[in-house]
Design a protein around this motif. Structure first.
Motif, PDB file in Angstrom:
ATOM      1  N   PHE A  34       0.831  -1.202   0.000  1.00  0.00           N
ATOM      2  CA  PHE A  34       0.000   0.000   0.000  1.00  0.00           C
ATOM      3  C   PHE A  34       0.871   1.259   0.000  1.00  0.00           C
ATOM      4  N   THR A  35       1.941   1.245   0.774  1.00  0.00           N
ATOM      5  CA  THR A  35       2.834   2.394   0.837  1.00  0.00           C
ATOM      6  C   THR A  35       3.495   2.643  -0.515  1.00  0.00           C
ATOM      7  N   ALA A  36       3.894   1.588  -1.187  1.00  0.00           N
ATOM      8  CA  ALA A  36       4.501   1.738  -2.514  1.00  0.00           C
ATOM      9  C   ALA A  36       3.489   2.301  -3.509  1.00  0.00           C
ATOM     10  N   ASP A  37       2.243   1.852  -3.426  1.00  0.00           N
ATOM     11  CA  ASP A  37       1.213   2.375  -4.324  1.00  0.00           C
ATOM     12  C   ASP A  37       0.958   3.857  -4.045  1.00  0.00           C
ATOM     13  N   ARG A  38       0.915   4.243  -2.783  1.00  0.00           N
ATOM     14  CA  ARG A  38       0.714   5.656  -2.436  1.00  0.00           C
ATOM     15  C   ARG A  38       1.896   6.496  -2.915  1.00  0.00           C
ATOM     16  N   ALA A  39       3.100   5.978  -2.796  1.00  0.00           N
ATOM     17  CA  ALA A  39       4.277   6.715  -3.257  1.00  0.00           C
ATOM     18  C   ALA A  39       4.211   6.921  -4.772  1.00  0.00           C
ATOM     19  N   GLY A  40       3.761   5.927  -5.502  1.00  0.00           N
ATOM     20  CA  GLY A  40       3.602   6.075  -6.948  1.00  0.00           C
ATOM     21  C   GLY A  40       2.577   7.136  -7.300  1.00  0.00           C
ATOM     22  N   LEU A  41       1.474   7.165  -6.553  1.00  0.00           N
ATOM     23  CA  LEU A  41       0.452   8.184  -6.796  1.00  0.00           C
ATOM     24  C   LEU A  41       0.976   9.575  -6.480  1.00  0.00           C
ATOM     25  N   LEU A  42       1.710   9.706  -5.386  1.00  0.00           N
ATOM     26  CA  LEU A  42       2.289  11.013  -5.047  1.00  0.00           C
ATOM     27  C   LEU A  42       3.295  11.473  -6.090  1.00  0.00           C
ATOM     28  N   THR A  43       3.983  10.531  -6.695  1.00  0.00           N
ATOM     29  CA  THR A  43       4.994  10.874  -7.692  1.00  0.00           C
ATOM     30  C   THR A  43       4.364  11.368  -8.987  1.00  0.00           C
ATOM     31  N   CYS A  44       3.351  10.671  -9.472  1.00  0.00           N
ATOM     32  CA  CYS A  44       2.783  11.064 -10.768  1.00  0.00           C
ATOM     33  C   CYS A  44       1.696  12.129 -10.635  1.00  0.00           C
ATOM     34  N   GLN A  45       1.087  12.283  -9.463  1.00  0.00           N
ATOM     35  CA  GLN A  45       0.086  13.321  -9.187  1.00  0.00           C
ATOM     36  C   GLN A  45      -1.165  13.223 -10.058  1.00  0.00           C
ATOM     37  N   ASP A  46      -1.436  12.067 -10.651  1.00  0.00           N
ATOM     38  CA  ASP A  46      -2.638  11.890 -11.477  1.00  0.00           C
ATOM     39  C   ASP A  46      -3.255  10.535 -11.144  1.00  0.00           C
ATOM     40  N   PRO A  47      -4.411  10.527 -10.492  1.00  0.00           N
ATOM     41  CA  PRO A  47      -5.019   9.255 -10.087  1.00  0.00           C
ATOM     42  C   PRO A  47      -5.328   8.313 -11.254  1.00  0.00           C
ATOM     43  N   GLU A  48      -5.706   8.861 -12.403  1.00  0.00           N
ATOM     44  CA  GLU A  48      -6.021   7.994 -13.546  1.00  0.00           C
ATOM     45  C   GLU A  48      -4.770   7.311 -14.092  1.00  0.00           C
ATOM     46  N   VAL A  49      -3.671   8.039 -14.150  1.00  0.00           N
ATOM     47  CA  VAL A  49      -2.407   7.458 -14.623  1.00  0.00           C
ATOM     48  C   VAL A  49      -1.943   6.379 -13.635  1.00  0.00           C
ATOM     49  N   ALA A  50      -2.055   6.665 -12.335  1.00  0.00           N
ATOM     50  CA  ALA A  50      -1.643   5.695 -11.319  1.00  0.00           C
ATOM     51  C   ALA A  50      -2.500   4.439 -11.399  1.00  0.00           C
ATOM     52  N   ALA A  51      -3.819   4.600 -11.551  1.00  0.00           N
ATOM     53  CA  ALA A  51      -4.708   3.440 -11.656  1.00  0.00           C
ATOM     54  C   ALA A  51      -4.402   2.634 -12.907  1.00  0.00           C
ATOM     55  N   SER A  52      -4.133   3.318 -14.012  1.00  0.00           N
ATOM     56  CA  SER A  52      -3.801   2.635 -15.261  1.00  0.00           C
ATOM     57  C   SER A  52      -2.500   1.839 -15.121  1.00  0.00           C
ATOM     58  N   ALA A  53      -1.500   2.431 -14.480  1.00  0.00           N
ATOM     59  CA  ALA A  53      -0.227   1.738 -14.291  1.00  0.00           C
ATOM     60  C   ALA A  53      -0.398   0.506 -13.407  1.00  0.00           C
ATOM     61  N   LEU A  54      -1.182   0.624 -12.338  1.00  0.00           N
ATOM     62  CA  LEU A  54      -1.405  -0.521 -11.457  1.00  0.00           C
ATOM     63  C   LEU A  54      -2.179  -1.629 -12.165  1.00  0.00           C
ATOM     64  N   MET A  55      -3.152  -1.239 -13.008  1.00  0.00           N
ATOM     65  CA  MET A  55      -3.900  -2.259 -13.754  1.00  0.00           C
ATOM     66  C   MET A  55      -2.998  -2.966 -14.759  1.00  0.00           C
ATOM     67  N   LYS A  56      -2.089  -2.217 -15.398  1.00  0.00           N
ATOM     68  CA  LYS A  56      -1.157  -2.842 -16.337  1.00  0.00           C
ATOM     69  C   LYS A  56      -0.229  -3.816 -15.609  1.00  0.00           C
ATOM     70  N   LEU A  57       0.234  -3.421 -14.418  1.00  0.00           N
ATOM     71  CA  LEU A  57       1.095  -4.303 -13.635  1.00  0.00           C
ATOM     72  C   LEU A  57       0.349  -5.554 -13.175  1.00  0.00           C
ATOM     73  N   ALA A  58      -0.954  -5.411 -12.963  1.00  0.00           N
ATOM     74  CA  ALA A  58      -1.760  -6.553 -12.520  1.00  0.00           C
ATOM     75  C   ALA A  58      -2.093  -7.489 -13.674  1.00  0.00           C
ATOM     76  N   GLY A  59      -1.854  -7.046 -14.916  1.00  0.00           N
ATOM     77  CA  GLY A  59      -2.091  -7.916 -16.065  1.00  0.00           C
ATOM     78  C   GLY A  59      -3.478  -7.782 -16.660  1.00  0.00           C
ATOM     79  N   VAL A  60      -4.129  -6.650 -16.449  1.00  0.00           N
ATOM     80  CA  VAL A  60      -5.452  -6.430 -17.022  1.00  0.00           C
ATOM     81  C   VAL A  60      -5.315  -6.322 -18.539  1.00  0.00           C
ATOM     82  N   PRO A  61      -6.181  -6.996 -19.311  1.00  0.00           N
ATOM     83  CA  PRO A  61      -6.086  -6.935 -20.774  1.00  0.00           C
ATOM     84  C   PRO A  61      -6.256  -5.512 -21.318  1.00  0.00           C
ATOM     85  N   GLN A  62      -5.585  -5.222 -22.416  1.00  0.00           N
ATOM     86  CA  GLN A  62      -5.595  -3.887 -23.027  1.00  0.00           C
ATOM     87  C   GLN A  62      -7.012  -3.456 -23.376  1.00  0.00           C
TER      88      GLN A  62
END
Length: 80
Positions: A47-75
């Motif tokens: 959870f801390t790593a995910d929050r750090a990623g969100l703080l870094t990119c400052q865009d919730p949609e970009v952060a959610a998209s990156a996490l979904m890609k890492l989770a293997g969600v189909p394009q």
């Protein structure tokens, strides 16, 4: 330390089984508390790593998209 605790959380259940079989279950009972603490730490560190990623990119949609890609969600689902 982060990687060390993650590896301990993966290996400790195996060691707990071995010690539990040697000590007729007493070792398994005692090691369960440590296993719970390590697994809780692993979950909170993710959870801390995910929050750090969100703080870094400052865009919730970009952060959610990156996490979904890492989770293997189909394009196909990512574009919907």
């Amino acid at each position: 330390m982060h990687v060390l605790y993650h590896q301990m959380a993966q290996v400790f259940p195996i060691l707990g089984e071995i010690v539990g079989s040697i000590t007729l279950g007493a070792g398994k009972l005692l090691s369960t508390g440590l296993q719970i603490a390590l697994l809780n730490w692993v979950r909170m560190s993710e959870f801390t790593a995910d929050r750090a990623g969100l703080l870094t990119c400052q865009d919730p949609e970009v952060a959610a998209s990156a996490l979904m890609k890492l989770a293997g969600v189909p394009q196909k689902i990512l574009t919907e």
